[in-house]
Design a protein around this motif. Sequence first.
Motif, mmCIF file in Angstrom:
data_model
loop_
_atom_site.group_PDB
_atom_site.id
_atom_site.type_symbol
_atom_site.label_atom_id
_atom_site.label_comp_id
_atom_site.label_asym_id
_atom_site.label_seq_id
_atom_site.Cartn_x
_atom_site.Cartn_y
_atom_site.Cartn_z
ATOM 1 N N GLU A 85 0.796 36.885 -24.834
ATOM 2 C CA GLU A 85 1.261 37.974 -23.969
ATOM 3 C C GLU A 85 2.591 37.598 -23.326
ATOM 4 N N ALA A 86 2.721 36.319 -22.961
ATOM 5 C CA ALA A 86 3.990 35.845 -22.401
ATOM 6 C C ALA A 86 5.102 35.928 -23.439
ATOM 7 N N ALA A 87 4.766 35.600 -24.698
ATOM 8 C CA ALA A 87 5.751 35.694 -25.784
ATOM 9 C C ALA A 87 6.238 37.129 -25.936
ATOM 10 N N LEU A 88 5.293 38.076 -25.864
ATOM 11 C CA LEU A 88 5.659 39.480 -26.043
ATOM 12 C C LEU A 88 6.394 40.036 -24.828
ATOM 13 N N ARG A 110 19.412 34.590 -33.675
ATOM 14 C CA ARG A 110 18.364 35.015 -32.764
ATOM 15 C C ARG A 110 18.834 34.900 -31.314
ATOM 16 N N ASP A 111 18.470 35.919 -30.520
ATOM 17 C CA ASP A 111 18.885 35.893 -29.123
ATOM 18 C C ASP A 111 17.921 35.024 -28.301
ATOM 19 N N ALA A 112 18.278 34.807 -27.036
ATOM 20 C CA ALA A 112 17.499 33.917 -26.174
ATOM 21 C C ALA A 112 16.057 34.390 -25.981
ATOM 22 N N PRO A 113 15.784 35.704 -25.732
ATOM 23 C CA PRO A 113 14.391 36.140 -25.583
ATOM 24 C C PRO A 113 13.553 35.870 -26.835
ATOM 25 N N ALA A 114 14.146 36.101 -28.015
ATOM 26 C CA ALA A 114 13.419 35.852 -29.257
ATOM 27 C C ALA A 114 13.096 34.370 -29.414
ATOM 28 N N MET A 115 14.037 33.506 -29.040
ATOM 29 C CA MET A 115 13.793 32.065 -29.149
ATOM 30 C C MET A 115 12.725 31.614 -28.157
ATOM 31 N N ARG A 116 12.722 32.210 -26.961
ATOM 32 C CA ARG A 116 11.677 31.875 -26.002
ATOM 33 C C ARG A 116 10.312 32.330 -26.525
ATOM 34 N N ALA A 117 10.295 33.482 -27.183
ATOM 35 C CA ALA A 117 9.045 33.965 -27.782
ATOM 36 C C ALA A 117 8.592 33.038 -28.908
ATOM 37 N N ASP A 118 9.545 32.517 -29.695
ATOM 38 C CA ASP A 118 9.212 31.544 -30.745
ATOM 39 C C ASP A 118 8.479 30.346 -30.149
ATOM 40 N N VAL A 119 9.019 29.841 -29.056
ATOM 41 C CA VAL A 119 8.427 28.676 -28.392
ATOM 42 C C VAL A 119 7.033 29.014 -27.873
ATOM 43 N N HIS A 165 8.711 38.352 -23.435
ATOM 44 C CA HIS A 165 10.087 37.954 -23.753
ATOM 45 C C HIS A 165 10.661 38.835 -24.871
ATOM 46 N N SER A 166 9.820 39.090 -25.896
ATOM 47 C CA SER A 166 10.300 39.815 -27.082
ATOM 48 C C SER A 166 9.185 40.745 -27.570
ATOM 49 N N PRO A 167 9.157 42.011 -27.124
ATOM 50 C CA PRO A 167 8.034 42.924 -27.392
ATOM 51 C C PRO A 167 7.738 43.175 -28.863
ATOM 52 N N TYR A 168 8.724 42.978 -29.736
ATOM 53 C CA TYR A 168 8.510 43.266 -31.146
ATOM 54 C C TYR A 168 8.486 41.991 -31.989
ATOM 55 N N HIS A 169 8.147 40.873 -31.378
ATOM 56 C CA HIS A 169 8.115 39.594 -32.090
ATOM 57 C C HIS A 169 6.975 39.609 -33.102
ATOM 58 N N GLN A 170 7.312 39.515 -34.380
ATOM 59 C CA GLN A 170 6.329 39.669 -35.449
ATOM 60 C C GLN A 170 5.207 38.635 -35.350
ATOM 61 N N GLY A 171 5.576 37.368 -35.188
ATOM 62 C CA GLY A 171 4.561 36.323 -35.134
ATOM 63 C C GLY A 171 3.586 36.503 -33.988
ATOM 64 N N ALA A 172 4.101 36.857 -32.809
ATOM 65 C CA ALA A 172 3.244 37.053 -31.641
ATOM 66 C C ALA A 172 2.328 38.266 -31.814
ATOM 67 N N LEU A 173 2.877 39.352 -32.360
ATOM 68 C CA LEU A 173 2.087 40.567 -32.566
ATOM 69 C C LEU A 173 0.936 40.328 -33.530
ATOM 70 N N LEU A 174 1.239 39.690 -34.657
ATOM 71 C CA LEU A 174 0.206 39.463 -35.668
ATOM 72 C C LEU A 174 -0.849 38.471 -35.190
ATOM 73 N N MET A 175 -0.400 37.424 -34.499
ATOM 74 C CA MET A 175 -1.348 36.422 -34.007
ATOM 75 C C MET A 175 -2.258 37.013 -32.931
ATOM 76 N N ARG A 176 -1.687 37.837 -32.050
ATOM 77 C CA ARG A 176 -2.513 38.480 -31.011
ATOM 78 C C ARG A 176 -3.573 39.371 -31.637
ATOM 79 N N LEU A 177 -3.181 40.134 -32.647
ATOM 80 C CA LEU A 177 -4.130 41.020 -33.318
ATOM 81 C C LEU A 177 -5.233 40.216 -33.996
ATOM 82 N N LYS A 178 -4.852 39.114 -34.634
ATOM 83 C CA LYS A 178 -5.823 38.283 -35.341
ATOM 84 C C LYS A 178 -6.824 37.634 -34.388
ATOM 85 N N LEU A 179 -6.363 37.217 -33.203
ATOM 86 C CA LEU A 179 -7.225 36.506 -32.261
ATOM 87 C C LEU A 179 -8.076 37.434 -31.398
#
Length: 231
Positions: A33-36, A2-11, A38-52
């Motif tokens: 939104e901050a996670a995205l 995983r690259d640095a932007p993806a890891m920042r999005a994980d955090v 860093h990484s616009p296609y981050h699966q966890g961030a996308l799904l969590m944003r949609l759910k919330l």
Amino acid sequence: KRDAPAMRADVAVLSAEIDLRRGSKALALKTLEAALAHSPYHQGALLMRLKLTDAPSLKLRMETMIALLRHNPRGWWVLRSLAAEAAKAGLYKPATEFYGHAWNIHTPRASLEIAPPEFVNDYISTMLDAGNAVGVGNRFAVSLSRNSNNSAFMSLLLEAFHAIGDNPRHQSTRRRLYQIYHTRLSTAGAMSKEKPKSDLARVARINALIEMSWFCLLADGKGLESLKYSR
């Protein structure tokens, strides 16, 4: 790796989960939104944003599915979700294409006979909404024997056969549906007699009566018969 932007999005996603546990959904959404960012296609961030998101718009739902697809072009469940969203929007033709592509990714060159029943039912329903009853008959009639106890599947095929004027298959499918609903009604009736105070038995009988009423009215054209079951 995983690259640095993806890891920042994980955090950031982990931070959003903490925000949520502390009762701050608004802050969690801001963190996502901050996670995205860093990484616009981050699966966890996308799904969590949609759910919330409360009552997410069609635009947000579609954009989320497309972003997920860019993240994982071979994610069959993403294509299936995208197909469902397109169908809800009335975009039936592209929705059927998404369903077909999803299945080709899931099991390349495999017959739809082995596809999950819920997937097949959604696919057929969308094809019918798109006005492609001929395609339904050509593609799914071979699955009739395998799905002979799947009332939703049989009902959709009944609609397709009626639309294309295939009377022999329409009649045989109608007879099979009647057998299914009649058996359910008889079983529910026996259950009600054995356990007259059971809520489960009462609900089962009500559902069976509704199904039989629907069948008599819409599939069999017997309005008076439907009225008998609906009382």
